[in-house]
Design a protein around this motif. Structure first.
Motif, short mmCIF file in Angstrom:
data_model
loop_
_atom_site.label_atom_id
_atom_site.label_comp_id
_atom_site.label_asym_id
_atom_site.label_seq_id
_atom_site.Cartn_x
_atom_site.Cartn_y
_atom_site.Cartn_z
N THR A 63 3.43 -5.07 -6.00
CA THR A 63 3.31 -6.35 -6.71
C THR A 63 1.85 -6.67 -6.99
O THR A 63 1.49 -7.83 -7.22
CB THR A 63 3.94 -7.49 -5.89
N GLY A 64 1.02 -5.64 -6.97
CA GLY A 64 -0.37 -5.82 -7.41
C GLY A 64 -1.27 -6.51 -6.40
O GLY A 64 -2.26 -7.13 -6.78
N LYS A 65 -0.94 -6.42 -5.13
CA LYS A 65 -1.77 -7.09 -4.12
C LYS A 65 -2.44 -6.08 -3.22
O LYS A 65 -1.82 -5.08 -2.82
CB LYS A 65 -0.92 -8.04 -3.28
N ILE A 66 -3.66 -6.32 -2.88
CA ILE A 66 -4.34 -5.53 -1.85
C ILE A 66 -4.62 -6.48 -0.69
O ILE A 66 -5.15 -7.57 -0.89
CB ILE A 66 -5.69 -4.96 -2.34
N HIS A 67 -4.25 -6.06 0.50
CA HIS A 67 -4.42 -6.96 1.64
C HIS A 67 -5.88 -7.03 2.06
O HIS A 67 -6.42 -8.09 2.31
CB HIS A 67 -3.56 -6.48 2.81
N ARG A 68 -6.54 -5.89 2.16
CA ARG A 68 -7.97 -5.75 2.43
C ARG A 68 -8.39 -6.08 3.86
O ARG A 68 -9.58 -6.07 4.17
CB ARG A 68 -8.81 -6.60 1.46
N ASP A 69 -7.47 -6.44 4.71
CA ASP A 69 -7.88 -6.69 6.10
C ASP A 69 -6.78 -6.26 7.06
O ASP A 69 -6.41 -7.00 7.97
CB ASP A 69 -8.23 -8.17 6.28
N ILE A 70 -6.26 -5.08 6.85
CA ILE A 70 -5.23 -4.57 7.76
C ILE A 70 -5.88 -4.17 9.07
O ILE A 70 -6.85 -3.40 9.10
CB ILE A 70 -4.53 -3.33 7.14
N LYS A 71 -5.39 -4.74 10.15
CA LYS A 71 -5.83 -4.37 11.51
C LYS A 71 -4.82 -4.94 12.49
O LYS A 71 -4.00 -5.79 12.11
CB LYS A 71 -7.23 -4.92 11.79
N ALA A 72 -4.90 -4.49 13.72
CA ALA A 72 -3.89 -4.89 14.70
C ALA A 72 -3.77 -6.41 14.80
O ALA A 72 -2.68 -6.95 14.95
CB ALA A 72 -4.20 -4.28 16.06
N ALA A 73 -4.90 -7.09 14.71
CA ALA A 73 -4.88 -8.54 14.88
C ALA A 73 -4.09 -9.23 13.76
O ALA A 73 -3.63 -10.36 13.93
CB ALA A 73 -6.30 -9.07 14.92
N ASN A 74 -3.97 -8.57 12.62
CA ASN A 74 -3.28 -9.18 11.49
C ASN A 74 -1.85 -8.70 11.33
O ASN A 74 -1.25 -8.89 10.28
CB ASN A 74 -4.06 -8.94 10.20
N ILE A 75 -1.35 -8.05 12.35
CA ILE A 75 0.04 -7.61 12.30
C ILE A 75 0.81 -8.39 13.35
O ILE A 75 0.46 -8.36 14.54
CB ILE A 75 0.15 -6.10 12.58
N LEU A 76 1.82 -9.11 12.91
CA LEU A 76 2.56 -9.96 13.84
C LEU A 76 3.94 -9.38 14.10
O LEU A 76 4.52 -8.71 13.25
CB LEU A 76 2.69 -11.37 13.27
N LEU A 77 4.43 -9.67 15.29
CA LEU A 77 5.78 -9.24 15.64
C LEU A 77 6.65 -10.44 15.95
O LEU A 77 6.18 -11.42 16.52
CB LEU A 77 5.73 -8.33 16.88
N SER A 78 7.89 -10.33 15.56
CA SER A 78 8.84 -11.37 15.98
C SER A 78 9.35 -11.00 17.36
O SER A 78 9.11 -9.90 17.85
CB SER A 78 9.99 -11.48 14.99
N GLU A 79 10.09 -11.92 17.95
CA GLU A 79 10.59 -11.64 19.29
C GLU A 79 11.61 -10.51 19.28
O GLU A 79 11.83 -9.84 20.28
CB GLU A 79 11.19 -12.91 19.89
#
Lengths: 399, 729
Positions: free
Chosen positions: B119-135
């Motif tokens: 969809t034409g988006k670049i996140h540009r800050d992928i790292k562990a801190a920016n990955i969330l998990l649900s329960e």
């Protein structure tokens, strides 16, 4: 082979456009359980998008693009698409945005017209699409996509002109900006441009902010056009701007509109607008109240408008009067105004200058003599000041 | 809008704002709400809008879902789906992850990236801190603060954004990049999860920026990892962006194809949670959302602009208006005074005495300021109302803290947000007179803890009020009843240590108070610090004996203690060599302070001067508990003591700076008292300086308290300049 291939694709493009059109016409009638139509529509729109802009894996075929754009215009697909955009599923709305933007961008090879060819065609034949896109701000679902298309299309003066000079007409036809625009005729205030004030004022944050962004682009990207327009509609424009935007209850609207006002007034292209604006005591009053707002950034943005009043060497009687009446208060107020902004050198310089300028005013209103023919103050729109005289003031302000 | 949500505890905070957990009242669903204070920055609101519009055009189960956003006051609320599992970085806290988990997370991330990229988006800050998990173990990409939306699928970006360790070489080189930049960051993230930290994490971030484009790409090495995992990482970490596979292509890689179901990740979530609660940090650390009351400041109402003109010679009308306006100010102030002294309970004796002495002057000044309405009031009287309301600010801050803020962190946040705190002061003020002491009856450790911090943080606010202000304000401020009340009160607030309790009754004379103060503020911390700085056992012992003896002296005869100190100081000063060695800056500073103190109200005797200085000093140094507790935690205390008054911008200072720090305003003031007599001669010459001083930075008006810090710095510079001008005095 190549011949066959080409024909095949041509038929596909036409089919695609027709299918989409049919599905779109069916959409409003099928309230609720129209998931099958939606699905089919989404698929076709995705395909169209891929044809127009390619995918990361597949390059676009210029030929196919030309065909598709041709058919989209020939079948008048765009107005129906825009009208139904809020009914589309989430991803299809974004695809639609991409499709329309790509069509608006389309140029024939070797074309030299200012606007892209397809857009020019649209503006000639179906200028109401632009109006319909603006009306996308009526709904949260359509605001993002329509706003996105508009903001990109607003690169072109012609699009801005359609929005500015739109007037409701008995025939329901939108104005042809290439032929019948009279820039000296005042607006009735009922055209689409004036709806922006409402959208900014009454919408949810997302929509309001997007509409404001569009409004800002309109005012700042087409300065010549807009300054002519504001000059023609001066009282109406500032009546709305002041009462709806500056006095807005929304912090964001207030802050952004003060900032925009400062930017516009300090622009050389808006010179005439600026001189008329700073002649008005009512405008000064309003801005001075904003200086006392209890939110720092509102104060800060108001400051950049207020300084223009103070820097004007040919202040109207009314403006002088208000400044003189509040001289002591200003001298007390300004030195402590936003004191924490010590890093902002320009601001500090301007503030120091302002204190000096206010200090140089006479102490009592009695010392002021209403200039000939201007007894009773400048009113809300003097405007008749010789331009050369004023040049100095604006230069000073800008430097 | 905001009413639709029931705010719960804080989940985290950062430069972007604070995130809270909340309940949607309508649906009962848990959401996460991010609060961004738009007043906090000059930045265009458009940038934040950008993030919202990007989020709002995402609809994928692999991307944190955006619900809504609205503005409340000056805060932007962004409502997002709540993910109870925490971030991948949280999951790394118990230790690096096993490969099986990483494979699952990688697959989910690739699905998310594929969605974004298509969809034409670049996140540009992928790292562990920016990955969330649900329960339940769902993996979602979060934080689109620096993400980009491309208008055209083929276009490239140049902007230099991201987090250094995770940045792709082409992003650093600013040569144009596209979606492939996210794939590099993904590879680094995979290594981060495998090893606990991103590669080269021991290198300074700025240096990393040079290493990434220059050196060979990092590789996962060792027998611990499968060949496929290593290969996956190597594919991601290809320095040639063009040859890096797309997210979609990587989904076909064996490493992720064989990955298990997301449910397995629940183990990780549970493990991390156990680890957290094992550290027993959870309960004590929970911060609840607290509504910031925002009330209109009415302090300025008397100063409203005047625009109505009936007569052209409206000077008269103006005067009249002004007079009435001043009247309002006065009335409000009178209301405040009782509320001020009412707020004190503990330090009643001392406070009453101070009040008796000084209630008069305050009243006089207040009245005179109100009767002379026009132009000339600028120098002396105008600051008055400002000052009084400002003092209120600090008082209220304390009050707020004690009532409602559960932790130190919260306090600091509240206090540092100078403007909003100040804004709500004036209206709220008179309503809660006794609130101040309520919470201190319990004497729990938490209370003491945040008490300490609060005083440290609060210091910068009070300081400018006294220090750089002009002479009349100074005296008025330092002698006004509220002030001293507030002050002695705050000093008494921490649980009273046994040493000072029995002698409380003897603290009736000024000298005794002063003496005790000297001990608490200077002597005792100095000993504590000396103790800490001395390694030799014998020397330590000697030192502690002196300390003990002195504390006995303090207990028995604080007056004598003061006299002793005074004599020592005088002698040091009269010996030029000692003076220049021990108090070089203080000499100048003292002179400066005295100059402020002496000028217009000349009838003030030197004792008054001393007292003014003393009360001022009390303001300068944060209230801390006397003797015993201090000795127990020397480092804590000294760091607060040294940092708060001298360099308020840096909340942690080294203990070594405590006593010898020439900027310590308390010492400065002590000096000034000593020097009063010697400086009568200079006084005349310096009187004109006071006029200058009027223009000095650091004059604070309500709502501008944070200027205090800057004012302080400028004040320091100025005093240095003075020192150069009058080297001997």
């Amino acid at each position: 082979m190549a011949f066959l291939f080409g024909r095949n694709r041509q038929r596909t493009a036409q089919d695609m456009v027709r299918t989409v059109k049919e599905l779109l016409l069916r959409l409003p009638k099928e309230e609720g359980a129209s998931s099958k139509t939606e699905e089919e529509l989404s698929r076709n729109l995705t395909q169209m998008k891929a044809t127009l802009q390619g995918t990361p894996e597949v390059e676009v075929a210029p030929d196919a693009v030309t065909q598709l754009v041709h058919h989209i215009l020939a079948e008048s697909l765009l107005p129906i698409l825009v009208d139904n955009i809020h009914r589309l599923p989430f991803e299809a709305r974004k695809d639609t945005q991409t499709i329309i933007s790509n069509v608006f961008r389309f140029r024939n090879p070797g074309s030299t017209s200012p606007e892209p060819d397809a857009l020019k065609e649209v503006l000639r034949q179906q200028p109401e699409i632009i109006i319909a896109l603006c009306n996308g701000y009526d709904r949260r679902e359509s605001a993002g996509a329509c706003g996105g298309i508009l903001k990109e299309a607003l690169k072109w003066d012609a699009v801005a002109a359609v929005i500015l000079y739109d007037e409701p007409s008995p025939t329901g036809k939108t104005i042809d900006i290439y032929n019948d625009v009279d820039v000296t005729a005042p607006s009735t205030g009922k055209g689409i441009f004036w709806s922006f004030f409402t959208w900014i004022d009454t919408s949810s944050f997302e929509v309001s902010a997007d509409a404001f962004d569009c409004f800002r682009l309109l005012l700042t990207k087409h300065k010549q056009l807009v300054s002519q327009y504001i000059s023609t509609n001066f009282p109406l424009f500032f009546d709305k701007y002041n009462s709806i935007l500056i006095k807005s209850d929304s912090y964001v609207t207030k802050r952004q509109s003060l900032k925009l006002l400062g930017e516009v007034l300090l622009d050389r292209q808006f010179y005439e607008v600026m001189t008329r604006y700073v002649d008005s005591g009512e405008n000064l009053k309003l801005i001075m109240y904003q200086l006392k707002d209890d939110r720092r950034m509102v104060q800060y943005e108001a400051f950049h408008v207020f300084k223009i009043f103070a820097a004007n060497p040919n202040k109207s009687f009314e403006v002088q009067k208000f400044l003189v009446m509040n001289k002591q208060r200003l001298l007390k107020f300004l030195p402590r105004f936003l004191e924490e902004r010590t890093e902002d050198e320009q601001f500090c310089d301007e503030k120091a200058w302002l204190v000096k300028a206010v200090g140089g005013l006479p102490d009592s209103v009695a010392a002021l003599r209403p200039p000939e023919g201007r007894v009773g103050g400048g009113g809300s729109g003097g405007g008749g000041m010789p331009a050369q005289q004023q040049q100095a003031s604006s230069a000073q302000v800008r430097s | 809008m905001a009413e639709d949500y029931q705010m719960l505890e804080e989940l985290g905070s950062g430069s972007f704002g604070t995130v809270y957990r909340a309940l949607c009242k309508r649906t009962g669903e848990t959401v996460a709400i991010k609060h961004i204070d738009l007043e906090g920055s000059d930045d265009d609101i458009r940038e934040i809008q950008q993030e919202i519009s990007l989020l709002s055009t995402c609809s994928s189960e692999y991307v944190t879902r955006y619900r809504n956003s609205f503005v409340r006051g000056t805060k932007l609320w962004i409502v997002m789906e709540y993910l109870g599992g925490g971030s991948c970085l949280d999951l790394l806290k118990p230790g690096p992850m096993a490969e099986a988990y990483i494979a699952i997370i990688m697959r989910e991330l690739l699905l998310g990236l594929d969605y974004l990229h298509s969809t034409g988006k670049i996140h540009r800050d992928i790292k562990a801190a920016n990955i969330l998990l649900s329960e339940t173990g769902q993996v979602k990409i979060a934080d689109f603060g620096v993400a980009a939306q491309l208008t055209n699928i083929k276009s490239q970006r140049l902007t230099f954004v991201g987090t250094p360790f995770w940045m792709a070489p082409e992003v650093i080189q600013e040569a144009g990049y596209d979606f492939h930049a996210d794939i590099w960051s993904l590879g680094i993230t995979a290594m981060e999860m495998a090893m606990g930290e991103p590669p080269r994490s021991d290198v300074h971030p700025m240096k990393v920026l040079f290493l990434i484009p220059k050196e060979k790409p990092p590789r996962l090495e060792g027998g611990k990892w499968s060949k496929e995992f290593k290969d996956f990482v190597a594919l991601c970490l290809n320095k040639d962006a063009e040859r890096r596979p797309s997210a979609r292509a990587l989904l076909k890689h064996g490493f992720v194809r064989r990955a298990g179901k997301t449910d397995i990740l629940q183990h990780l979530v549970r493990k991390a949670r156990d680890y957290e609660s094992g550290g027993s940090r959870r309960d004590s650390d929970v911060r609840y959302y607290e509504e910031t009351l925002r009330e209109m400041s009415s302090a300025d109402e008397g100063d409203e602009w005047i625009f109505d003109t009936i007569r052209p010679s409206s000077a008269k009308g103006t005067v009249k208006k002004l007079a009435s306006a001043q009247h309002t100010v006065k009335r409000r102030k009178l209301e405040r005074i009782p509320s001020g002294d009412g707020s004190d309970v503990e330090g009643a004796a001392a406070a009453l005495e101070d009040m008796k002495l000084d209630a008069g002057p305050l009243g006089d000044i207040a009245n005179s300021s109100n009767t002379t309405p026009t132009k000339d009031l600028s120098t002396i009287r105008t600051p008055k109302p400002r000052l009084s309301s400002q003092r209120k600010v600090s008082a209220l801050t304390i009050r707020k803290i004690s009532i409602s803020s559960p932790t130190a962190r919260r306090v600091s946040r509240k206090v540092s947000g100078g403007t909003p705190t100040a804004r709500k002061i004036s209206a709220q003020q008179p309503k809660q007179p006794l609130g101040l002491d309520m919470s201190f009856g319990n004497g729990t450790s938490t209370v003491r803890q945040f008490k300490r911090v609060s005083s440290g943080h609060q210091q910068p606010q009070q300081q400018p009020q006294l220090k750089p202000s002009s002479p009349p304000q100074q005296t008025a401020a330092s002698t006004s009843p509220q002030d001293s009340v507030f002050d002695s009160d705050s000093e008494n607030k921490p649980p009273a240590p046994p040493t000072s309790a029995p002698s409380q009754q003897t603290q009736t004379t000024k000298e005794a108070l002063l003496g005790r103060r000297c001990f608490v503020k200077c002597i005792d911390p100095s000993f504590a610090e000396g103790q800490a700085a001395t390694a030799d056992r014998q020397k330590r012992e000697a030192l502690s004996r002196v300390a003990e003896a002195w504390s006995y002296l303090d207990e028995v005869d604080p007056e004598g203690e003061l006299i002793l100190l005074k004599t020592i100081m005088d002698r040091i000063q009269s010996d030029p060599k000692l003076a220049s060695a021990l108090l070089p800056q203080r000499v100048a500073a003292a002179q400066l302070a005295s100059l402020r103190m002496n000028s217009p109200s000349k009838k003030r005797t030197s004792t008054m001067g001393v007292e003014a200085g003393e009360v001022g000093a009390r303001d300068m140094t944060p209230p801390t508990s006397p003797s015993k507790p201090a000795r127990r935690q020397p480092t804590d205390r000294s760091s607060i003591l040294s940092s708060a008054p001298s360099s308020p911008t840096k909340p942690s200072g080294s203990p070594g700076k405590l006593v010898m720090n020439p900027q310590n305003p308390h010492l400065r003031r002590m000096r000034s008292n000593q020097q009063l007599a010697a400086e009568k001669a200079v006084e005349e010459r310096e009187k004109e300086r006071t006029v200058m001083e009027e223009k000095m930075p650091g004059r604070v008006e309500p709502g501008m308290e944070h200027v205090g810090m800057l004012g302080d710095v400028l004040y320091g510079r100025w005093s240095e300049g003075l020192q150069a001008r009058w080297p001997k005095a």
